[in-house]
Design a protein around this motif. Sequence first.
Motif, PDB file in Angstrom:
ATOM      1  N   PRO A 147      36.720  56.294  87.614  1.00 52.11           N
ATOM      2  CA  PRO A 147      38.118  56.690  87.612  1.00 52.11           C
ATOM      3  C   PRO A 147      38.877  55.656  86.778  1.00 52.11           C
ATOM      4  O   PRO A 147      38.325  54.629  86.387  1.00 52.11           O
ATOM      5  CB  PRO A 147      38.517  56.609  89.086  1.00 52.11           C
ATOM      6  CG  PRO A 147      37.518  55.751  89.755  1.00 52.11           C
ATOM      7  CD  PRO A 147      36.292  55.728  88.904  1.00 52.11           C
ATOM      8  N   GLY A 148      40.151  55.891  86.479  1.00 48.74           N
ATOM      9  CA  GLY A 148      40.886  54.911  85.685  1.00 48.74           C
ATOM     10  C   GLY A 148      42.037  55.579  84.973  1.00 48.74           C
ATOM     11  O   GLY A 148      42.621  56.557  85.486  1.00 48.74           O
ATOM     12  N   LEU A 149      42.326  55.124  83.774  1.00 48.85           N
ATOM     13  CA  LEU A 149      43.507  55.608  83.077  1.00 48.85           C
ATOM     14  C   LEU A 149      43.175  56.807  82.195  1.00 48.85           C
ATOM     15  O   LEU A 149      42.250  56.762  81.379  1.00 48.85           O
ATOM     16  CB  LEU A 149      44.134  54.490  82.233  1.00 48.85           C
ATOM     17  CG  LEU A 149      45.150  53.617  82.997  1.00 48.85           C
ATOM     18  CD1 LEU A 149      44.525  52.955  84.202  1.00 48.85           C
ATOM     19  CD2 LEU A 149      45.788  52.604  82.069  1.00 48.85           C
ATOM     20  N   HIS A 150      43.971  57.821  82.331  1.00 48.57           N
ATOM     21  CA  HIS A 150      43.822  59.037  81.537  1.00 48.57           C
ATOM     22  C   HIS A 150      44.385  58.791  80.133  1.00 48.57           C
ATOM     23  O   HIS A 150      45.256  57.948  79.923  1.00 48.57           O
ATOM     24  CB  HIS A 150      44.602  60.163  82.243  1.00 48.57           C
ATOM     25  CG  HIS A 150      44.452  61.494  81.595  1.00 48.57           C
ATOM     26  ND1 HIS A 150      45.314  61.937  80.605  1.00 48.57           N
ATOM     27  CD2 HIS A 150      43.561  62.483  81.797  1.00 48.57           C
ATOM     28  CE1 HIS A 150      44.938  63.161  80.231  1.00 48.57           C
ATOM     29  NE2 HIS A 150      43.871  63.507  80.934  1.00 48.57           N
ATOM     30  N   ALA A 151      43.849  59.545  79.180  1.00 48.20           N
ATOM     31  CA  ALA A 151      44.286  59.382  77.784  1.00 48.20           C
ATOM     32  C   ALA A 151      45.795  59.496  77.625  1.00 48.20           C
ATOM     33  O   ALA A 151      46.379  58.909  76.698  1.00 48.20           O
ATOM     34  CB  ALA A 151      43.572  60.414  76.905  1.00 48.20           C
ATOM     35  N   SER A 152      46.450  60.190  78.508  1.00 47.58           N
ATOM     36  CA  SER A 152      47.896  60.361  78.377  1.00 47.58           C
ATOM     37  C   SER A 152      48.669  59.062  78.594  1.00 47.58           C
ATOM     38  O   SER A 152      49.881  59.006  78.403  1.00 47.58           O
ATOM     39  CB  SER A 152      48.387  61.422  79.368  1.00 47.58           C
ATOM     40  OG  SER A 152      48.174  60.964  80.695  1.00 47.58           O
ATOM     41  N   CYS A 153      47.966  57.997  78.987  1.00 40.98           N
ATOM     42  CA  CYS A 153      48.642  56.696  79.081  1.00 40.98           C
ATOM     43  C   CYS A 153      48.949  56.129  77.702  1.00 40.98           C
ATOM     44  O   CYS A 153      49.827  55.267  77.556  1.00 40.98           O
ATOM     45  CB  CYS A 153      47.777  55.703  79.860  1.00 40.98           C
ATOM     46  SG  CYS A 153      47.578  56.132  81.599  1.00 40.98           S
ATOM     47  N   MET A 154      48.212  56.598  76.698  1.00 42.52           N
ATOM     48  CA  MET A 154      48.378  56.020  75.367  1.00 42.52           C
ATOM     49  C   MET A 154      49.807  56.117  74.843  1.00 42.52           C
ATOM     50  O   MET A 154      50.392  55.110  74.429  1.00 42.52           O
ATOM     51  CB  MET A 154      47.378  56.636  74.393  1.00 42.52           C
ATOM     52  CG  MET A 154      45.962  56.119  74.626  1.00 42.52           C
ATOM     53  SD  MET A 154      44.894  56.398  73.209  1.00 42.52           S
ATOM     54  CE  MET A 154      44.647  58.163  73.364  1.00 42.52           C
ATOM     55  N   PRO A 155      50.398  57.313  74.824  1.00 38.43           N
ATOM     56  CA  PRO A 155      51.765  57.368  74.267  1.00 38.43           C
ATOM     57  C   PRO A 155      52.758  56.533  75.069  1.00 38.43           C
ATOM     58  O   PRO A 155      53.745  56.037  74.490  1.00 38.43           O
ATOM     59  CB  PRO A 155      52.102  58.864  74.318  1.00 38.43           C
ATOM     60  CG  PRO A 155      51.112  59.486  75.248  1.00 38.43           C
ATOM     61  CD  PRO A 155      49.898  58.654  75.174  1.00 38.43           C
ATOM     62  N   VAL A 156      52.501  56.339  76.343  1.00 37.29           N
ATOM     63  CA  VAL A 156      53.410  55.517  77.144  1.00 37.29           C
ATOM     64  C   VAL A 156      53.309  54.047  76.732  1.00 37.29           C
ATOM     65  O   VAL A 156      54.320  53.362  76.550  1.00 37.29           O
ATOM     66  CB  VAL A 156      53.101  55.698  78.650  1.00 37.29           C
ATOM     67  CG1 VAL A 156      53.971  54.775  79.491  1.00 37.29           C
ATOM     68  CG2 VAL A 156      53.292  57.149  79.056  1.00 37.29           C
ATOM     69  N   LEU A 157      52.084  53.594  76.566  1.00 40.77           N
ATOM     70  CA  LEU A 157      51.894  52.202  76.153  1.00 40.77           C
ATOM     71  C   LEU A 157      52.520  51.967  74.782  1.00 40.77           C
ATOM     72  O   LEU A 157      53.125  50.928  74.519  1.00 40.77           O
ATOM     73  CB  LEU A 157      50.396  51.866  76.122  1.00 40.77           C
ATOM     74  CG  LEU A 157      49.700  51.937  77.495  1.00 40.77           C
ATOM     75  CD1 LEU A 157      48.188  51.871  77.328  1.00 40.77           C
ATOM     76  CD2 LEU A 157      50.180  50.816  78.410  1.00 40.77           C
TER      77      LEU A 157
END
Lengths: 307, 307, 307, 307
Positions: free
Chosen positions: B215-225
């Motif tokens: 489990p962990g961070l979903h790809a959708s975290c990228m635009p937030v970062l």
Amino acid sequence: MENIPEQPADDDVRRWLTERRNWGRWGEDDQRGAFNLTTPQTVVAAARLVQTGVRVSLARPLPTEPGPSNPFPVIHTMRVHDHGRPNGSGESGDTVTATWHGPLMTHIDALCHVWDANGMWNGRDPQVEIGIGGSRWGGIEHWREGFISRGLLLDIPGHRNEPYVTQDRPVHGSELIEVAAASGLEPRPGDAIVVYSGQAAYECEQGPMRAELRPGLHASCMPVLREWDCSMLLWDMQDLTPSGFASATWSVHGVIYAYGIALVDCVVLEPLVEQSRRHDRNEFMLVVLPLYIEGGTGSAVNPVAVF
Amino acid sequence: MENIPEQPADDDVRRWLTERRNWGRWGEDDQRGAFNLTTPQTVVAAARLVQTGVRVSLARPLPTEPGPSNPFPVIHTMRVHDHGRPNGSGESGDTVTATWHGPLMTHIDALCHVWDANGMWNGRDPQVEIGIGGSRWGGIEHWREGFISRGLLLDIPGHRNEPYVTQDRPVHGSELIEVAAASGLEPRPGDAIVVYSGQAAYECEQGPMRAELRPGLHASCMPVLREWDCSMLLWDMQDLTPSGFASATWSVHGVIYAYGIALVDCVVLEPLVEQSRRHDRNEFMLVVLPLYIEGGTGSAVNPVAVF
Amino acid sequence: MENIPEQPADDDVRRWLTERRNWGRWGEDDQRGAFNLTTPQTVVAAARLVQTGVRVSLARPLPTEPGPSNPFPVIHTMRVHDHGRPNGSGESGDTVTATWHGPLMTHIDALCHVWDANGMWNGRDPQVEIGIGGSRWGGIEHWREGFISRGLLLDIPGHRNEPYVTQDRPVHGSELIEVAAASGLEPRPGDAIVVYSGQAAYECEQGPMRAELRPGLHASCMPVLREWDCSMLLWDMQDLTPSGFASATWSVHGVIYAYGIALVDCVVLEPLVEQSRRHDRNEFMLVVLPLYIEGGTGSAVNPVAVF
Amino acid sequence: MENIPEQPADDDVRRWLTERRNWGRWGEDDQRGAFNLTTPQTVVAAARLVQTGVRVSLARPLPTEPGPSNPFPVIHTMRVHDHGRPNGSGESGDTVTATWHGPLMTHIDALCHVWDANGMWNGRDPQVEIGIGGSRWGGIEHWREGFISRGLLLDIPGHRNEPYVTQDRPVHGSELIEVAAASGLEPRPGDAIVVYSGQAAYECEQGPMRAELRPGLHASCMPVLREWDCSMLLWDMQDLTPSGFASATWSVHGVIYAYGIALVDCVVLEPLVEQSRRHDRNEFMLVVLPLYIEGGTGSAVNPVAVF
């Protein structure tokens, strides 16, 4: 402070290593030594010194070139995985084989690094404590919270108005006191003392420093470091070698097991000195974060000063 | 911020890796990436966060035990020299052979660590840049001044009121935003984002985390970062694996080459979370000092948070 | 030979490890063990076996891929120097980090490799003899003249007319005797016994062999090897694991310290067996040349059989 | 044989490296070079030379001591597992980090070890063939069947009646011919030529040999080795250094890529010479078994001569 003899004898060196040693000061089972002096209060005070946010690294690159002064060169090698993955993805990785404590790698010495006939830090027996898998006493893991301290720069060449310290005129304890005073510095418990001896200028004129012939700090610096109660000493030239004392393998390195002080060997100080001289500031926040190695005798580090 | 789709498709992931990428932002020859966002001002601001002086290390011990999740265990070995020296003097030293970037060693990834068909950071070609002696582009040496940043802790399990993130409910970008807001945190350029997913509790119940199912961070975290413009991401569980996108080897790891963000993998966050919850503080000074390795793809590190 | 019980008990195993052990047989200070049985005469006899000059290597490639059965993979890395030399000259070199005694590397065990409560070879105490820098007793350097012996192949699957040895039917000592007789082989002191159990066929059907569950040689092979007075045992499957004896960590591996026999683990025997079956020859010259490592517990080797 | 000029010029050296080179001789895809000359017949003939069964190792111990002539010392370290096992069982293991091709480790050079502007063995391009994971051409794995050859000892000091070869009087090709003839030796294709130059006596008088100033074999030995069609050259002093030819980085080392000959550097020959002189025998069976390293540039070896 006691009177430091101008011409100390073997017996003085032995006395410095035993009379005021810190064994038992933080308990018989203490494995952190002078790291205990870096209290939350000293950390806060160190952070308060940050004014401009300028960072200066004191590290040399990991020394991969073999040579007379680098008997165990770092072996740094690469791997690449880039086959059969979607979208042309690839990754690289490295393997590093590093051996401390050589004279070309910026590293910190743990409390278990050296000893003499009286024992290791706090009086332990190296025959018992040091095993194949690491040291069971005084390993680097006990400092894993990191040194975040007030750093004080003692710029010996700047004070002498000479390019570098020479073999025939090493840095005595009395000179440390003198330079600190002239710089308006008042050492406090837990400080990180940074002694600049001018290695780059020395090597420029004299060629690479040799392990067996090295100007640097005279044994008489020991009682001064003890009196100041510093937690850490960073230096570019290390102990005067030969020490001038027949019975002392270690002169200043003895502060490790006698007082529990952390040594950071082989730092590059010229950029720090330049920054210091330009802004007329000799104190700063100093951060040294050893790797977390269970039973390790030290760690490669990248010490950073922040102004 | 753009609207992040609830159910992103392969094309969204590709778009996140390209549309807003930072190539050229600090010049075509830039090799520092988002490290550029850690300006002297952000360093000063980070130091101002130090209030109690409490330090917390986020490092695991160097992993010497081999195992399925530790394919290249660290080899840590000792030497002792104690013969024929005056006064019973002796010294110990160690040799460490360490291979990153495995899932058990706390380490930082340099900009040259990963790439895809579009290239490495700033568009360079790995075939050209990565050689036997190291990487000629984006090596870890470009960050040797060290990260001294404001750290923001996003405590996902605390927010969910669950012990850990699960495979079927990874951390989406929208949740990062939500947790930051709920914690009163307003990310600023240069921040170090620390995402806690509850690894210790997970492993306690589920057994050791496996590289291929995480489990962990979903790809959708990228635009937030990217929107937050952070310099660094520290995390205990890393990318959701499998990512759920057929064409993406890397999902969140893509922020390395797309945005120039430093990743610090395999941190231990429980002590930090405990400290944070006890004092109700989610921001602190965070220090990460990579070793100075020319052409290195990363470095073992000992990240330290200071409250 | 003594009668080997069909269903030996723990006590039988202990008896085999002690009653006929070779301690003192070549003097109390002997560090060569059964290597003493490879006399000049046996070397001459081995060389006389060379008839066709066909060579067969029994080595696996050094195992660089990590995996469950390869906990310490070999790290093999390259360097190139090709700059600034006349005539476009260049050179490449490698660094190899190898850890034995894992189950994927073809290697020989030195006499200091294993022990039990009774001690190491010839009764020495491992606490005293094994230090950080190597073993002071029974190191691999004592075999540096090399094994050049008559090799005898015992082809168990060939004899059983089955593809490989199975977990529920390990190779008993009585079967070694049977197979030798059926093959017309009469073991003599100093011989190298090569036991083929069919590893490749096993792994083809059952998947990679696991360290903790392995068909192979039953403890009852020990008294047979002692009776035959061989100098060396080469095998593809090693000891039956679990051994079936609660108190025995080592079963057949005990021949190292009890009898002084050299073990060569993890050999590849299929090419040898093919050669042997095709020409109906089960004896050959066998050469094993350990590296000269002072205090070493073994060595990677490349054993070669010559027909 | 062609006439070898008394005072060869740069052009002669270049001619020796190209005119009679063996490229294509065993096919364009050949990666074994002169190893092809060790046919089953030569193996049988070598074995026939075994008369007394006396074995002599030509290996130095793996060089763990750092020093000017040992830039990458072998790192040899120990592990012990002896806890919690039945019956007091324990085991020791070692990890060896070895870097060739230094001047203190007995090792064999693979065909990919050196090259010049004309390319590697058989004309391949090192830029293409040598990668991070090893060499794709001419790696040591192609010799894994091992060299089992007739060895011929050329005892230069014995012939000269001097203790060792000196810098101002290196070994010329004409002298190789002379010494062979005087010793009654007639080189045949596939032989292993062993040239003794008296290193131990040299170092006894002159101190440790330095890499940059070394008596040894003059470039004019190349055409002789080519004419003899040997498969292997073993030597204690290596190439005369400096070579005396401005444009030649390699002089005799060029036989690797030009002729495909295997070099075994850094052998210890005094015990072999003693044996040879005592029994007046200059030929013997010589065995060299390289480790099986895929893509390796060479291997540490333990060459053994058998009389």
